[in-house]
Design a protein around this motif. Structure first.
Motif, PDB file in Angstrom:
ATOM      1  N   MET A 252      25.454 100.246   0.946  1.00  0.00           N
ATOM      2  CA  MET A 252      25.619 101.096   1.959  1.00  0.00           C
ATOM      3  C   MET A 252      25.764 100.334   3.259  1.00  0.00           C
ATOM      4  O   MET A 252      26.658 100.431   4.106  1.00  0.00           O
ATOM      5  CB  MET A 252      24.224 101.994   1.953  1.00  0.00           C
ATOM      6  CG  MET A 252      24.205 103.010   1.111  1.00  0.00           C
ATOM      7  SD  MET A 252      22.701 104.170   1.559  1.00  0.00           S
ATOM      8  CE  MET A 252      22.744 105.135   0.065  1.00  0.00           C
ATOM      9  N   ILE A 253      24.631  99.486   3.626  1.00  0.00           N
ATOM     10  CA  ILE A 253      24.801  98.691   4.933  1.00  0.00           C
ATOM     11  C   ILE A 253      26.367  97.967   4.756  1.00  0.00           C
ATOM     12  O   ILE A 253      26.952  97.794   5.988  1.00  0.00           O
ATOM     13  CB  ILE A 253      23.727  97.652   4.812  1.00  0.00           C
ATOM     14  CG1 ILE A 253      22.389  98.494   4.758  1.00  0.00           C
ATOM     15  CG2 ILE A 253      23.837  97.040   6.086  1.00  0.00           C
ATOM     16  CD1 ILE A 253      22.331  99.545   5.901  1.00  0.00           C
ATOM     17  N   GLY A 254      26.458  97.285   3.799  1.00  0.00           N
ATOM     18  CA  GLY A 254      27.752  96.717   3.792  1.00  0.00           C
ATOM     19  C   GLY A 254      28.960  97.383   3.907  1.00  0.00           C
ATOM     20  O   GLY A 254      30.374  97.108   4.840  1.00  0.00           O
ATOM     21  N   CYS A 255      29.030  98.721   3.621  1.00  0.00           N
ATOM     22  CA  CYS A 255      29.984  99.689   3.808  1.00  0.00           C
ATOM     23  C   CYS A 255      30.167 100.088   5.184  1.00  0.00           C
ATOM     24  O   CYS A 255      31.482 100.211   5.606  1.00  0.00           O
ATOM     25  CB  CYS A 255      29.809 100.778   2.879  1.00  0.00           C
ATOM     26  SG  CYS A 255      30.336 100.776   1.072  1.00  0.00           S
ATOM     27  N   ILE A 256      29.221 100.223   5.902  1.00  0.00           N
ATOM     28  CA  ILE A 256      29.222 100.233   7.471  1.00  0.00           C
ATOM     29  C   ILE A 256      30.079  99.387   7.965  1.00  0.00           C
ATOM     30  O   ILE A 256      30.982  99.366   8.850  1.00  0.00           O
ATOM     31  CB  ILE A 256      28.017 100.281   8.080  1.00  0.00           C
ATOM     32  CG1 ILE A 256      26.965 101.535   7.248  1.00  0.00           C
ATOM     33  CG2 ILE A 256      27.774 100.681   9.377  1.00  0.00           C
ATOM     34  CD1 ILE A 256      25.730 101.536   7.706  1.00  0.00           C
ATOM     35  N   SER A 257      29.778  97.927   7.688  1.00  0.00           N
ATOM     36  CA  SER A 257      30.392  96.956   8.480  1.00  0.00           C
ATOM     37  C   SER A 257      31.955  97.023   8.163  1.00  0.00           C
ATOM     38  O   SER A 257      32.857  96.739   8.940  1.00  0.00           O
ATOM     39  CB  SER A 257      29.877  95.672   8.010  1.00  0.00           C
ATOM     40  OG  SER A 257      30.571  94.470   8.278  1.00  0.00           O
ATOM     41  N   GLY A 258      32.177  97.186   6.701  1.00  0.00           N
ATOM     42  CA  GLY A 258      33.869  97.173   6.207  1.00  0.00           C
ATOM     43  C   GLY A 258      34.325  98.288   6.861  1.00  0.00           C
ATOM     44  O   GLY A 258      35.489  98.076   7.194  1.00  0.00           O
ATOM     45  N   ILE A 259      33.911  99.520   6.842  1.00  0.00           N
ATOM     46  CA  ILE A 259      34.472 100.731   7.585  1.00  0.00           C
ATOM     47  C   ILE A 259      34.808 100.579   9.098  1.00  0.00           C
ATOM     48  O   ILE A 259      36.038 100.673   9.476  1.00  0.00           O
ATOM     49  CB  ILE A 259      33.691 101.929   7.305  1.00  0.00           C
ATOM     50  CG1 ILE A 259      33.598 102.248   5.841  1.00  0.00           C
ATOM     51  CG2 ILE A 259      33.942 102.996   8.122  1.00  0.00           C
ATOM     52  CD1 ILE A 259      32.496 103.166   5.403  1.00  0.00           C
ATOM     53  N   HIS A 260      34.028  99.789   9.685  1.00  0.00           N
ATOM     54  CA  HIS A 260      34.042  99.665  11.241  1.00  0.00           C
ATOM     55  C   HIS A 260      35.293  98.583  11.496  1.00  0.00           C
ATOM     56  O   HIS A 260      36.072  98.497  12.334  1.00  0.00           O
ATOM     57  CB  HIS A 260      32.726  99.144  11.827  1.00  0.00           C
ATOM     58  CG  HIS A 260      31.803 100.448  11.967  1.00  0.00           C
ATOM     59  ND1 HIS A 260      30.467 100.228  12.141  1.00  0.00           N
ATOM     60  CD2 HIS A 260      32.034 101.630  11.798  1.00  0.00           C
ATOM     61  CE1 HIS A 260      29.805 101.364  12.346  1.00  0.00           C
ATOM     62  NE2 HIS A 260      30.940 102.137  11.999  1.00  0.00           N
ATOM     63  N   GLN A 261      35.251  97.541  10.440  1.00  0.00           N
ATOM     64  CA  GLN A 261      36.237  96.538  10.720  1.00  0.00           C
ATOM     65  C   GLN A 261      37.700  96.920  10.675  1.00  0.00           C
ATOM     66  O   GLN A 261      38.500  96.368  11.199  1.00  0.00           O
ATOM     67  CB  GLN A 261      36.134  95.474   9.528  1.00  0.00           C
ATOM     68  CG  GLN A 261      34.816  94.494   9.765  1.00  0.00           C
ATOM     69  CD  GLN A 261      34.555  93.549   8.853  1.00  0.00           C
ATOM     70  OE1 GLN A 261      35.371  92.830   8.429  1.00  0.00           O
ATOM     71  NE2 GLN A 261      33.301  93.375   8.579  1.00  0.00           N
TER      72      GLN A 261
END
Length: 338
Positions: A252-261
């Protein structure tokens, strides 16, 4: 000061010693009034019941061995807390073991349990790459209950999560909200939990006339950095994806970063093409402190602990009881992310 004995309690309460003993062991047909009177005198005199001595006399034990291999596994930790709480309610105590491997240290752990006179063993399995038990656990002669996130080999009393149901529930929810391009992020190829969830994911897509594409479910190491990279790459290759199933809290946390990138945001509105909806499979405090709060399928960890404790107690009281499997379904907790 003289130590208060069970005889003193019986005299003060005006009942027999055997009646006090039955009250303490919660056995026999004793009236509520007598039970209340005995407990009142126990509190008044400060009598302390020596359970170990009573068990020795009766050749019984109120100790349950609990084996937890991985203290970093959040599901097992929550199950452990629930098991301890439920067993203590029923007058049992837990003897905890944490063997470092499935060989010598596990053997020493089981030997220690035997020396302490435990009545049964609850094994919390955290291995996601195989569905078999360690040899020494399979050979355990004591009543055994296994708690796992996977379907295990037949022949053991098992409490398990239904991963296929969890993924099916999450996918149906997203489709119901209008999503038609959904991905799955996280988990390695060998992860059996991932494999089981993908079965549910694919099944629901097919039922709704949608095509499952392997590239929409990239496998990766279960850490935030690896998931962030996998998410970014997935969304760059397929910008029509509007929702992701997240394999773990770290995913979940990793997805947040990837989505924002890739310049997109998290949210449930399928009509805002820059938003990506996220659904997880476990409730974690650090995840729910984020904004937006996450939609997830509950892990049923507390219920797993209660069921494991109840199954162990039934097995102790009815040794001839046939092997049972308890399968727990997750519930959808809808919040802001999807």
């Amino acid at each position: 000061m003289k130590k208060v004995s069970i005889i003193d309690v019986a005299k003060q309460a005006g009942v027999s010693v055997s009646t006090v003993s039955l009250v303490l062991r919660q056995k026999g047909k004793i009236s509520d009034a007598t039970i209340a009177k005995v407990h009142s005198v126990i509190n008044e005199l400060g009598y302390v019941h020596n359970v170990a001595a009573a068990n020795l006399r009766a050749n019984t034990s109120n100790l349950i061995g609990l084996i937890l291999r991985d203290f970093s596994d959040s599901f097992s930790i929550k199950v452990m807390a629930s098991v301890v709480q439920e067993l203590e309610k029923q007058g049992y105590m837990v003897f905890l073991g944490q063997p470092l491997d499935e060989g010598e240290t596990l053997e020493r752990c089981l030997l220690s349990f035997k020396q302490q006179g435990v009545a049964g063993v609850i094994y919390l399995s955290s291995d996601v790459s195989r569905a078999t038990l360690p040899t020494r656990i399979r050979q355990c002669l004591l009543p055994l209950v296994v708690v796992s996130q996977l379907q295990m080999e037949p022949g053991c009393n098992l409490v398990m999560r239904d991963n296929r149901q969890a993924a099916s529930l999450a996918t149906r929810y997203l489709i119901g909200r209008g999503h038609r391009s959904i991905g799955y992020i996280g988990g390695q190829e060998s992860d059996l939990i991932r494999q089981q969830r993908l079965l549910g994911f694919r099944s629901v897509l097919k039922q709704n006339g949608m095509i499952y594409r392997e590239e929409s479910a990239p496998a990766c190491s279960d850490n935030t950095h690896a998931v962030s990279i996998a998410t970014r790459q997935l969304l760059e290759k397929n910008n029509t994806i509007t929702a992701l199933l997240c394999h773990s809290p770290d995913a979940m946390i990793g997805c947040i970063s990837g989505i924002h990138q890739v310049g997109r945001t998290i949210g449930k509105d399928v009509f805002l093409t820059q938003q990506v909806a996220l659904v997880g499979f476990e409730d974690m405090l650090h995840v729910n402190l984020t904004s937006p709060s996450f939609t997830y399928i509950s892990s049923a960890s507390e219920e797993a602990g209660r069921q494991a404790a109840a199954l162990m107690i039934r097995k102790l009281k009815q040794p001839e009881l046939e092997t049972q499997t308890v399968t727990l379904s997750g519930q959808l907790i809808a919040r802001e992310s999807a």
